[in-house]
Design a protein around this motif. Structure first.
Motif, short mmCIF file in Angstrom:
data_model
loop_
_atom_site.label_atom_id
_atom_site.label_comp_id
_atom_site.label_asym_id
_atom_site.label_seq_id
_atom_site.Cartn_x
_atom_site.Cartn_y
_atom_site.Cartn_z
N ARG A 58 0.83 -1.20 0.00
CA ARG A 58 0.00 0.00 0.00
C ARG A 58 0.87 1.25 0.00
NH1 ARG A 58 -4.29 1.61 4.66
NH2 ARG A 58 -3.75 3.79 4.44
N ILE A 59 0.56 2.16 -0.92
CA ILE A 59 1.25 3.46 -0.96
C ILE A 59 0.34 4.53 -0.34
CG2 ILE A 59 2.20 5.24 -2.46
CD1 ILE A 59 3.22 3.06 -4.26
N THR A 60 -0.92 4.53 -0.73
CA THR A 60 -1.92 5.41 -0.13
C THR A 60 -3.15 4.55 0.14
OG1 THR A 60 -3.12 6.06 -2.13
CG2 THR A 60 -1.10 7.30 -1.63
N GLY A 61 -4.17 5.14 0.70
CA GLY A 61 -5.40 4.40 0.91
C GLY A 61 -6.05 3.93 -0.38
N ASP A 62 -5.73 4.61 -1.48
CA ASP A 62 -6.35 4.31 -2.77
C ASP A 62 -5.43 3.65 -3.79
OD1 ASP A 62 -8.80 5.37 -2.03
OD2 ASP A 62 -8.29 7.38 -2.73
N ILE A 63 -4.13 3.65 -3.54
CA ILE A 63 -3.17 3.14 -4.51
C ILE A 63 -2.23 2.14 -3.83
CG2 ILE A 63 -1.34 3.71 -6.17
CD1 ILE A 63 -4.02 5.06 -6.84
N SER A 64 -2.15 0.95 -4.42
CA SER A 64 -1.19 -0.06 -3.97
C SER A 64 -0.45 -0.56 -5.19
CB SER A 64 -1.91 -1.23 -3.29
OG SER A 64 -2.53 -0.82 -2.10
N VAL A 65 0.72 -1.13 -4.96
CA VAL A 65 1.52 -1.68 -6.05
C VAL A 65 1.88 -3.12 -5.72
CG1 VAL A 65 2.44 0.59 -6.69
CG2 VAL A 65 3.73 -0.87 -5.12
N SER A 66 2.28 -3.83 -6.77
CA SER A 66 2.61 -5.24 -6.60
C SER A 66 3.58 -5.66 -7.69
CB SER A 66 1.33 -6.07 -6.70
OG SER A 66 1.63 -7.45 -6.72
N PRO A 67 4.40 -6.65 -7.39
CA PRO A 67 5.10 -7.33 -8.48
C PRO A 67 4.07 -8.05 -9.36
CG PRO A 67 6.14 -7.80 -6.37
CD PRO A 67 4.83 -7.12 -6.08
N GLN A 68 4.55 -8.60 -10.45
CA GLN A 68 3.71 -9.30 -11.43
C GLN A 68 2.62 -10.14 -10.76
OE1 GLN A 68 4.02 -9.53 -15.11
NE2 GLN A 68 1.98 -10.34 -14.72
N SER A 123 8.38 -5.74 -10.50
CA SER A 123 8.67 -5.75 -9.07
C SER A 123 7.85 -4.75 -8.26
CB SER A 123 10.16 -5.44 -8.85
OG SER A 123 10.42 -4.09 -9.22
N GLY A 124 7.12 -3.88 -8.93
CA GLY A 124 6.39 -2.80 -8.27
C GLY A 124 7.16 -1.49 -8.27
N THR A 125 8.44 -1.54 -8.61
CA THR A 125 9.28 -0.34 -8.57
C THR A 125 8.86 0.69 -9.61
OG1 THR A 125 11.13 -1.61 -7.70
CG2 THR A 125 11.65 0.53 -8.71
N ARG A 126 8.64 0.27 -10.84
CA ARG A 126 8.25 1.24 -11.88
C ARG A 126 6.89 1.87 -11.56
NH1 ARG A 126 9.31 -2.33 -17.09
NH2 ARG A 126 9.35 -3.94 -15.50
N CYS A 127 5.97 1.08 -11.04
CA CYS A 127 4.67 1.65 -10.64
C CYS A 127 4.88 2.72 -9.57
CB CYS A 127 3.77 0.56 -10.06
SG CYS A 127 3.41 -0.81 -11.14
N THR A 128 5.71 2.42 -8.59
CA THR A 128 5.99 3.37 -7.52
C THR A 128 6.71 4.60 -8.05
OG1 THR A 128 6.11 1.52 -5.96
CG2 THR A 128 7.02 3.63 -5.22
N MET A 129 7.61 4.41 -9.00
CA MET A 129 8.32 5.52 -9.61
C MET A 129 7.34 6.46 -10.31
SD MET A 129 11.11 5.41 -12.68
CE MET A 129 9.82 5.03 -13.84
N LEU A 130 6.43 5.90 -11.10
CA LEU A 130 5.46 6.74 -11.80
C LEU A 130 4.51 7.42 -10.81
CD1 LEU A 130 4.82 7.24 -14.93
CD2 LEU A 130 6.58 5.60 -14.40
N GLU A 185 -8.87 8.46 -13.50
CA GLU A 185 -10.13 7.96 -14.05
C GLU A 185 -10.60 6.63 -13.48
OE1 GLU A 185 -9.49 10.05 -18.42
OE2 GLU A 185 -9.40 7.87 -18.25
N MET A 186 -9.68 5.80 -13.02
CA MET A 186 -10.05 4.46 -12.58
C MET A 186 -10.72 4.49 -11.21
SD MET A 186 -6.74 2.28 -13.88
CE MET A 186 -7.54 0.66 -13.89
N GLU A 187 -11.65 3.54 -11.03
CA GLU A 187 -12.31 3.41 -9.74
C GLU A 187 -11.30 2.95 -8.70
OE1 GLU A 187 -16.26 1.32 -7.80
OE2 GLU A 187 -15.83 1.03 -9.92
N ARG A 188 -11.36 3.52 -7.53
CA ARG A 188 -10.40 3.20 -6.48
C ARG A 188 -11.01 2.29 -5.44
NH1 ARG A 188 -6.27 7.93 -5.90
NH2 ARG A 188 -6.19 8.60 -8.03
N PRO A 189 -10.20 1.57 -4.76
CA PRO A 189 -8.73 1.51 -4.80
C PRO A 189 -8.20 0.77 -6.02
CG PRO A 189 -9.58 0.02 -3.09
CD PRO A 189 -10.75 0.73 -3.68
N VAL A 190 -6.99 1.19 -6.42
CA VAL A 190 -6.31 0.67 -7.61
C VAL A 190 -5.10 -0.14 -7.17
CG1 VAL A 190 -5.02 1.31 -9.70
CG2 VAL A 190 -7.01 2.67 -9.00
N LEU A 191 -4.91 -1.28 -7.82
CA LEU A 191 -3.69 -2.06 -7.67
C LEU A 191 -2.92 -1.95 -8.98
CD1 LEU A 191 -1.79 -4.02 -6.21
CD2 LEU A 191 -3.11 -5.88 -7.24
N ALA A 192 -1.73 -1.36 -8.93
CA ALA A 192 -0.86 -1.25 -10.11
C ALA A 192 0.24 -2.29 -9.98
CB ALA A 192 -0.27 0.15 -10.20
#
Length: 138
Positions: free
Chosen positions: A5-15, A96-103, A85-92
């Motif tokens: 989890r990065i924020t309440g609405d955005i999380s990241v994950s590896p493949q 490894s999750g690094t590029r999602c976190t970078m963006l 635009e996407m409905e939250r919460p979003v999993l990107a």
């Protein structure tokens, strides 16, 4: 699956794989954002298979592939638009999750400031201090 989890609405994950989608939906995610280009590595699940499983589970799904190396400005804009635009919460997800976190860091910098971006990314296990220094240098 390693959801961070990065924020309440955005999380990241590896493949992720199509088989992960039921758990992702059960965890309350409403959208899945694929940031990994297909065929980046042999054997990775392709976007179409993940997207089909996500749609079948009632999740919104998009693909904004982030290539290795310098990130094109259009990719940054597309990522920001998808998050808006996407409905939250979003999993990107990416490899490894690094590029999602970078963006996420790039598109959140102006609203949150460098220290807060670094803090949230670090809490999720990603070090974005170098990226923030680059942004601040202009």
């Amino acid at each position: 699956m390693d959801i961070r989890r990065i924020t309440g609405d955005i999380s990241v994950s590896p493949q992720i794989s199509p088989g992960d989608i039921p758990a992702i939906a059960a965890a309350g995610f409403r959208s899945v954002l694929c940031n990994r280009p297909d065929d980046e590595e042999p054997g990775q699940p392709d976007y179409a298979a993940v997207a089909e499983a996500a749609r079948d589970a009632g999740l919104e799904v998009r693909s904004v592939p982030i290539p290795l190396g310098p990130t094109p400005a259009a990719t940054i804009r597309d990522f920001a638009r998808a998050l808006d635009e996407m409905e939250r919460p979003v999993l990107a997800y990416c490899r490894s999750g690094t590029r999602c976190t970078m963006l996420w860091s790039m598109v959140s910098y102006e609203a949150l400031g460098g220290d807060e971006v670094i803090r949230r990314a670090r809490a999720a296990g990603y070090d974005m201090a170098g990226l923030i220094r680059q942004i601040e240098r202009g």
